[in-house]
Design a protein around this motif. Structure first.
Motif, PDB file in Angstrom:
ATOM      1  N   ALA A   1      -5.733  -5.915  -7.342  1.00 26.45           N
ATOM      2  CA  ALA A   1      -6.231  -7.230  -6.935  1.00 26.45           C
ATOM      3  C   ALA A   1      -6.811  -7.992  -8.123  1.00 26.45           C
ATOM      4  N   PHE A   2      -7.582  -7.294  -8.970  1.00 26.95           N
ATOM      5  CA  PHE A   2      -8.144  -7.944 -10.154  1.00 26.95           C
ATOM      6  C   PHE A   2      -7.045  -8.334 -11.148  1.00 26.95           C
ATOM      7  N   GLN A   3      -5.979  -7.559 -11.166  1.00 31.33           N
ATOM      8  CA  GLN A   3      -4.861  -7.836 -12.063  1.00 31.33           C
ATOM      9  C   GLN A   3      -4.091  -9.086 -11.628  1.00 31.33           C
ATOM     10  N   GLU A   4      -3.976  -9.286 -10.309  1.00 34.68           N
ATOM     11  CA  GLU A   4      -3.131 -10.358  -9.796  1.00 34.68           C
ATOM     12  C   GLU A   4      -3.892 -11.618  -9.410  1.00 34.68           C
ATOM     13  N   SER A   5      -5.202 -11.509  -9.133  1.00 33.19           N
ATOM     14  CA  SER A   5      -5.954 -12.659  -8.599  1.00 33.19           C
ATOM     15  C   SER A   5      -7.251 -12.870  -9.358  1.00 33.19           C
TER      16      SER A   5
END
Length: 254
Positions: free
Chosen positions: A55-59
Motif C-alpha cells: 500500500a505504501f509502495q502504490e499509494s
C-alpha cells in the motif's frame, strides 16, 4: 601433561622410519575479549505487513486510520505495525506519506523482517600469531604461566580486528531456526580486553630417515590438535640448523 606427551610420542613413533630429535613444551599467549553484540529475530513477513508495504509502495498514505478503513483492521494494530516498520527502517515518512526505504524494498522482495532483540555477550580469544579468533570458554593453565618458557618467535598481541570478530560471530553464533523465525547476530557494540591466557604447546622435532627430511609437529592444547601454522613457522627458521647439527654429529663420529 606428561601423559599427553607420552601418547603423542607413541603416535609419532608408530611409523618405523620416524625418529624424534627433540621435544619441548612452551607457552603461547592467547588474549581474550569480552564482546557485546546486537541480535535480531528474523521472521517470515506476515500477510498484513506485506499488504501495508504494498500500500505504501502504490499509494500516498500518511494516516493509520486510512489503512485501517481500507483493510478493515483495528487502527491501533495498524499503528503498532507502522511503528515497528519505522523502527526497522523499512519505511520513512515523507511529504506525501509513508514510502519504502531501500531496505524495505529488499525485505519485501525476500519476504523477511528483522525485529530487534536484547543484546548478548560472549568471550572471544585471539591468537595474534595465527591471526585467528575463536569462541572459547575461559581456560586457565597456571603451570604454563608460571613455569613454561615463552614461544621463541614473535607472538605479540597485534592489532584488534573487529571485522574478523564480526565474521566469527556471524558464522558460529547462529541460533537454530524455530518455526517461522531465526535469531541472528548483527553488529558488535563493545569489545573490552579481558586477560591474557597462556596455552601450553608441545613441540616435536622429527627426522624421516626414509625421505631424508626434517620437520616439526606442534600440539596446540587450546585447539586439541596439531598446529600447522606453528610447525611451519618453526620449520622455516630451523630445519637447516637441524640438518647441519646432524651432519656435524656424523662427521664427529666419522
Amino acid at each position: 601433561m606428561d601423559q599427553l606427551i607420552k601418547e603423542l610420542r607413541s603416535s609419532l613413533l608408530a611409523t618405523p622410519d620416524i625418529s624424534i630429535i627433540k621435544d619441548q613444551v612452551w607457552k603461547l599467549p592467547i588474549v581474550s575479549y569480552d564482546v557485546s553484540f546486537n541480535r535480531v529475530k528474523r521472521l517470515k513477513m506476515d500477510i498484513l505487513m506485506k499488504m501495508l508495504l504494498f500500500a505504501f509502495q502504490e499509494s500516498d498514505i500518511r494516516r493509520a486510520a486510512a489503512l485501517a478503513d481500507m483493510l478493515l483492521v483495528e487502527e491501533l494494530f495498524i499503528r503498532d505495525l507502522i511503528d515497528k516498520m519505522q523502527r526497522g527502517q523499512l519505511i520513512q515518512l515523507e511529504k506525501k506519506g509513508f514510502k519504502l526505504t531501500a531496505k524495505g524494498y529488499n525485505y519485501l522482495e525476500k519476504g523477511i523482517f528483522d525485529e530487534d532483540m536484547e543484546g548478548d555477550q560472549t568471550l572471544i580469544s585471539c591468537s595474534a600469531i595465527h591471526d585467528d579468533y575463536l569462541l572459547t570458554a575461559e581456560t586457565a593453565h597456571p603451570e604454563a604461566e608460571e613455569k613454561l618458557p615463552l614461544y621463541r618467535y614473535d607472538a605479540a598481541k597485534g592489532s584488534l580486528k573487529k571485522d574478523r570478530m564480526q565474521q566469527l560471530l556471524a558464522k558460529e553464533m547462529v541460533y537454530p531456526e524455530e518455526e517461522s523465525f531465526q535469531i541472528i547476530v548483527t553488529d558488535i557494540t563493545a569489545c573490552i580486553e579481558h586477560k591474557t591466557h597462556w596455552i601450553p604447546c608441545i613441540e616435536f622435532q622429527l627426522y624421516d630417515q626414509k625421505q631424508d627430511v626434517f620437520y616439526a609437529r606442534v600440539w596446540n592444547t587450546l585447539k586439541e590438535s596439531w598446529d600447522e601454522t606453528l610447525a611451519k613457522q618453526i620449520e622455516e627458521r630451523e630445519v637447516v640448523k637441524w640438518r647441519k647439527a646432524m651432519e656435524q654429529r656424523e662427521s664427529a663420529l666419522g
